[in-house]
Write a protein that holds these residues in place. Structure first.
Motif, short mmCIF file in Angstrom:
data_model
loop_
_atom_site.label_atom_id
_atom_site.label_comp_id
_atom_site.label_asym_id
_atom_site.label_seq_id
_atom_site.Cartn_x
_atom_site.Cartn_y
_atom_site.Cartn_z
N SER B 236 0.85 -1.19 0.16
CA SER B 236 0.24 -0.07 0.06
C SER B 236 0.86 1.16 0.11
O SER B 236 0.34 2.10 -0.55
N SER B 237 2.03 1.31 0.70
CA SER B 237 2.78 2.38 0.87
C SER B 237 3.59 2.77 -0.46
O SER B 237 3.77 3.99 -0.78
N LEU B 238 3.44 1.81 -1.46
CA LEU B 238 4.15 2.19 -2.56
C LEU B 238 3.14 2.86 -3.61
O LEU B 238 3.56 4.15 -3.97
N ALA B 239 1.95 2.48 -3.47
CA ALA B 239 0.65 3.20 -4.08
C ALA B 239 0.71 4.49 -3.69
O ALA B 239 0.61 5.74 -4.43
N GLU B 240 0.45 4.80 -2.41
CA GLU B 240 0.51 5.94 -1.74
C GLU B 240 1.65 7.02 -1.98
O GLU B 240 1.49 8.16 -2.24
N ALA B 241 3.03 6.45 -2.09
CA ALA B 241 3.89 7.13 -2.26
C ALA B 241 3.92 7.55 -3.97
O ALA B 241 4.27 8.85 -4.08
N LEU B 242 3.31 6.91 -4.47
CA LEU B 242 3.48 7.16 -6.11
C LEU B 242 2.33 8.32 -6.35
O LEU B 242 2.42 9.40 -6.98
N ILE B 243 0.94 8.30 -5.49
CA ILE B 243 0.15 9.28 -5.52
C ILE B 243 0.66 10.88 -5.10
O ILE B 243 0.55 11.65 -5.63
N ALA B 244 1.24 10.45 -4.05
CA ALA B 244 2.01 11.67 -3.30
C ALA B 244 2.98 12.35 -4.49
O ALA B 244 2.94 13.53 -4.77
N TYR B 245 3.65 11.61 -5.18
CA TYR B 245 4.71 12.05 -6.07
C TYR B 245 3.95 12.49 -7.29
O TYR B 245 4.29 13.81 -7.77
N ALA B 246 2.92 12.10 -7.63
CA ALA B 246 2.14 12.33 -8.74
C ALA B 246 1.49 13.78 -8.39
O ALA B 246 1.45 14.60 -9.52
N LYS B 247 0.97 13.92 -7.39
CA LYS B 247 0.31 15.02 -6.86
C LYS B 247 1.15 16.24 -6.90
O LYS B 247 0.87 17.46 -7.03
N LYS B 248 2.77 15.97 -6.77
CA LYS B 248 3.59 16.97 -6.89
C LYS B 248 4.08 17.21 -8.22
O LYS B 248 4.45 18.45 -8.81
#
Lengths: 338, 594
Positions: B236-248
């Motif tokens: 899950s933390s992989l998906a969440e990290a990718l979402i956070a990067y994408a938002k930036k």
């Protein structure tokens, strides 16, 4: 030969020859789809056609051969359509599914595609039976409806329209494969709606579910069909011709600015009223009336891609400049992880 | 007693949900900033609050990133496990424990153990904000460790400030708690053991990062635009990290997203979305763990047979079934290599470290599009969820290889196009993307039998031609996937093979066995290239070291490299913690190098 606004003939919307049983309701639906998209003047090369598994799911090969098609796996068409739609929202998506594909194995994905309000036309070719595996009950078979070998169905029916309304679908209609005029109007309206547009089309199976006593046979439907409204679809900027008295007419504006006109036939029904749509469906079960027409319509809800705040450039068309954040970002990240 | 400097292991036993993770990270980061070669691993339960959790820190002058089997210092804050914990400690080790909740009897304490009693509950009454008492008391042991082993106080306080950034109240509260621990230790503890921390220079050009964040970063740079996923530990933390990067980093000038994140209703659906998006022409991926791969297998078979680019990142955990969801293994190798019914085989990428998580996650999209097939990036809980001390991430300018895609103009020039026609003889055919505005562009994608022109077919000849071509495509992939890495003398006759996180323990084992003539091949991918075949054939004996019961990679090697089975052996660890160099060294010496 008549042509549409793209100067295409109806033949440009045709597909490969159907391999379904002669007289199958699904072929009538295929023809209605061809007619509707031809009349709308949709560029068939831009259309994406998706399906799951079953007799119904074979039909995307029978229409609009110039559009890309995807016959996926059983009950999973909604997820494939969702993925394709987020990737490139500019391609109008039409999904074709059956009652087993949607109501049984695919009920989860069906509810969630409704909940997300994915922008697509979702046609259920509903015959209450598993044709391709030779006549088992599906989840939309009515309680007490006998199978071909005569055993009555002991389980209640899942109503695909009722569950779609509950789950959040924003355009929910029911039709009958034999009512070509209504079906074409509904397909055109569904195309114009931005969001999930479900049309549950009762489509009798001539081989396994068209015998006396079945509630999804031709004879039964013809006797019990209760059209809700007569629909007239009018594209944008064309004059609306209705020969009706005021008060009898309800015109609904669709997302692309086109209008859908409903003529009430005796029954009062406001398609924006969710509760009364559900009541109409449930009452129909009691009175054994097949309520057809646009049951529920809510143009206010944003579709899935709007909710995701996607940029106007389809994701499939992004270039290296959009995709690569560059070396400076790595430098900054390194510095932040010390 | 001689000082033992920067070369020992600490185990911290706490109860999860009590703020211990924050204290442990503060301790770990302080060591990192002091330049000490530290490795930290979290052993946690599948639970939010109330169950035992352990954090192990190993320091070594070499900065080794694998744990040793035995610890030298135990910090025991959890009464539930204290007696088992002390039982597992050897004579002569140090025990720092919460003396308010843990009572040891004489028989519990082994010869020469150094005992430090820390009355945590009593001290917690000194915390000025009683509401935070429970979450802050774990800082007492950080303070005690600072005094006993010589943490640099300025560095430690700096870490606390950075951890809570601009939240001054949190900083003050944490510093207060830290100093309660420091003051108590100064007044009451007499240094008896010989372990010391000293500033060093192991952290130059290094970062602390989790593998999941690194793989997410790789996916971002690899051009991923669609992420469809379903939450599952440890991915899950992989998906969440990718979402956070994408938002930036994936936002257009008007604040709109050049990235779609769909949290699906289940893994079946997330796989379906990945395929739909890949078919439409987006770079799409999912991230999951073994149970998710099981559920996705139906779609993986479709992606293989209908030839749809798709990326699956599998952060492995212990199976079968629910297994041990918060423990690590390398147990999905066979599953991923052959996922789905029917004859299928898939490209696997096997990162070992942070940079490779970035590189291989990025490369997976190129391979998926070049070979029009599912590609698996396989990591594990250890790599994905632990904080690794790694080299600075190197930026490698990404290349976006979209593979064989025909445009409208190409179609004009191409008289005989068939979606599954092998024009180039490499098994890879040309595809068109939906929406290509050309009357010949469309084809019908299906999981049922099809011929070269994508027409439905049940012909045995068309079927055989098609699956044989898929095999040819797989052979082409052998030359295109990342090559293995050799350590040691090519002339050596004794070889070891490992992959993924086993590499860290293996490298350290080989450092210890420098007098033995052992060569080591680290696998980065499947299908195996010629280098792997040559390596196996050049050895008299090959030992495959991996973290599963059934020697899955060895089986795959034996299938691929025929006639070499007799020389193939295994060293297997599958208890759910990461494999240690002590274990590999012992096994090698006892079974192979005696």
């Amino acid at each position: 030969m008549s042509t549409n606004k793209l100067n295409l003939t109806k033949a440009d919307y045709a597909g490969r020859p159907s391999t379904l049983c002669k007289g199958c309701g699904h072929d009538s639906i295929t023809n209605a789809i061809i007619q509707a998209y031809f009349e709308l003047g949709v560029n068939p090369t831009q259309v994406i056609k998706l399906s799951g598994i079953g007799c119904s799911s074979k039909t995307p090969t029978y229409f609009m051969e110039k559009g890309h098609g995807f016959n996926s796996v059983h009950g999973r068409m909604p997820s494939v359509a969702t993925g394709a739609n987020v990737a490139n929202y500019r391609l109008p998506a039409i999904g074709v599914s059956g009652d087993g594909d949607t109501g049984s194995i695919g009920i989860g994905q069906y509810l969630h595609v409704a909940r997300r309000n994915v922008d697509m036309v979702y046609i259920i070719e509903n015959n209450g039976t598993y044709g391709l595996t030779k006549g088992q009950f599906s989840a939309t078979a009515d309680l007490g409806s006998p199978a071909k070998r005569g055993t009555p169905n002991p389980f209640p029916c899942i109503d695909c329209c009722a569950v779609a309304i509950d789950a959040g679908a924003t355009f929910v209609a029911r039709s009958f494969s034999g009512d070509r005029k209504q079906l074409i109007s509904l397909i055109k309206a569904a195309y114009s709606h931005r969001g999930l547009a479900v049309i549950d089309v009762i489509s009798p199976c001539v081989t396994f579910n068209n015998h006396e006593g079945s509630t999804k046979s031709y004879d039964w439907v013809k006797e019990h069909d209760l059209p809700l409204q007569e629909l007239q679809y009018v594209p944008e900027k064309e004059e609306i011709e209705i020969d009706m008295k005021e008060g009898d007419v309800r015109t609904i504006e669709l997302h692309d600015g086109s209008h859908l006109t409903l003529r009430k036939l005796g029954k009062e029904h406001d398609p924006s009223d969710r509760a009364s749509a559900l009541k109409l469906i449930h009452d129909g079960v009691q009175t054994k009336e097949l309520v057809t027409g646009l049951l529920y319509f809510n143009p206010e809800m944003p579709d899935h891609n709007t909710i995701l705040n996607l940029s106007p450039t389809p994701l499939t068309q992004l270039g290296e400049k959009d995709l690569n954040p560059g070396p400076e970002v790595i430098k900054k990240l390194n510095a932040s992880m010390k | 007693m001689d000082k033992i400097v920067n070369d020992f292991s600490i185990r911290v036993a706490t109860v999860n949900g009590t703020g211990s993770q924050s204290s442990n990270n503060i301790l770990f980061k302080t060591l990192f900033r002091m330049g000490i070669g530290a490795c930290g691993k979290n052993m946690f339960p599948s639970n939010i609050q109330g169950l035992p959790t352990w954090f192990q820190i190993r320091v070594s002058p070499e900065g080794y990133q694998a744990l040793r089997e035995n610890d030298d210092i135990a910090i025991l804050m959890n009464a539930q496990t204290a007696h088992q914990d002390i039982e597992s400690m050897r004579a002569g080790t140090t025990i720092l424990y919460n003396s308010d909740v843990i009572k040891f009897e004489d028989k519990d304490i082994k010869d020469g153990m150094f005992m430090y009693a820390l009355p945590v509950e009593t001290l917690s009454r000194k915390i000025s904000n009683p509401k935070l008492m429970r979450l802050l008391k774990n800082l007492f042991y950080v303070g005690a460790v600072a005094v006993l082993y010589g943490l640099d106080l300025e560095t430690l306080e700096g870490v606390i400030r950075d951890t809570f950034k601009s939240k001054q109240k949190a900083i003050d509260a944490n510093l207060e708690a830290l100093h309660i621990g420091i003051d108590y230790a100064k007044e009451n503890f007499e240094k008896k053991d010989s372990y010391w921390f000293e500033k060093a220079n192991c952290s130059e050009n290094k970062i602390i990062m989790e593998g999941n964040s690194a793989a997410a970063l790789g996916a971002l740079y690899g051009g991923c635009t669609v992420l469809a996923w379903y939450p599952i530990t440890p991915s899950s933390s992989l998906a969440e990290a990718l979402i956070a990067y994408a938002k930036k980093y994936r936002v257009d000038a008007n604040g709109k997203m050049n990235f779609a994140d769909v949290q699906a209703e289940d893994e079946l659906s997330s796989a379906g979305m990945v395929l739909g998006a890949g078919w439409a022409g987006a770079r799409s991926m999912t991230t999951t763990s073994g149970p998710g791969i099981s559920l996705m297998s139906e779609f993986i078979g479709l992606a293989y047979y209908a030839e749809i680019p798709s990326v699956f990142i599998d952060v492995q955990r212990v199976g079968p079934s629910t297994g041990l969801p918060t423990r690590t293994q390398q147990c999905d190798i066979m599953l991923c290599a052959t996922a789905s019914h029917g004859d299928t085989k898939h490209i696997l990428l096997l990162p070992s470290n942070i940079q490779e998580c970035v590189d291989l996650a990025a490369e997976s999209f190129n391979l998926a599009e070049r070979f029009q097939t599912p590609v698996f990036v396989i990591t594990d809980l250890d790599l994905g969820m632990n904080n690794w001390v790694a080299d600075d991430i190197q930026y490698k300018a990404p290349k976006y290889d979209r593979g064989k895609v025909l445009s409208k103009d190409d179609l004009d020039k191409n008289s005989d196009w068939g979606r599954y026609l092998d024009k180039d003889g490499d098994g890879i055919c040309y595809r068109t993307l939906p929406g290509t505005n050309h009357p010949k562009a469309a084809y019908f994608t299906r999981g049922s039998g099809h011929d070269e022109y994508a027409r439905y077919s049940e012909s045995p000849h068309a079927y055989t031609r098609n699956v044989d071509r898929l095999n040819r495509k797989f052979q082409t992939a052998r030359k295109a996937v990342p090559k293995p890495i050799l350590r040691g003398e090519a002339s050596a006759k004794f070889g070891v093979i490992a992959y993924g996180t086993t590499d860290h323990a293996m490298q350290e084992t080989l450092d210890r066995l420098q007098d033995k003539n052992v060569k080591y091949l680290r696998l980065l991918s499947y299908p195996f290239g010629q280098e792997v075949h040559d390596f196996v054939k050049s050895c008299d004996r090959v030992v495959v070291v991996e973290q599963n019961r059934d020697a899955q990679m060895r089986q795959l090697l034996e299938l691929d490299i025929r006639g070499q089975q007799d020389k193939m052996h295994s060293i297997l660890y599958y208890g759910g913690f990461s494999i240690s160099p002590d274990f590999i060294e012992r096994e090698l010496k006892e079974k192979f190098l005696n």
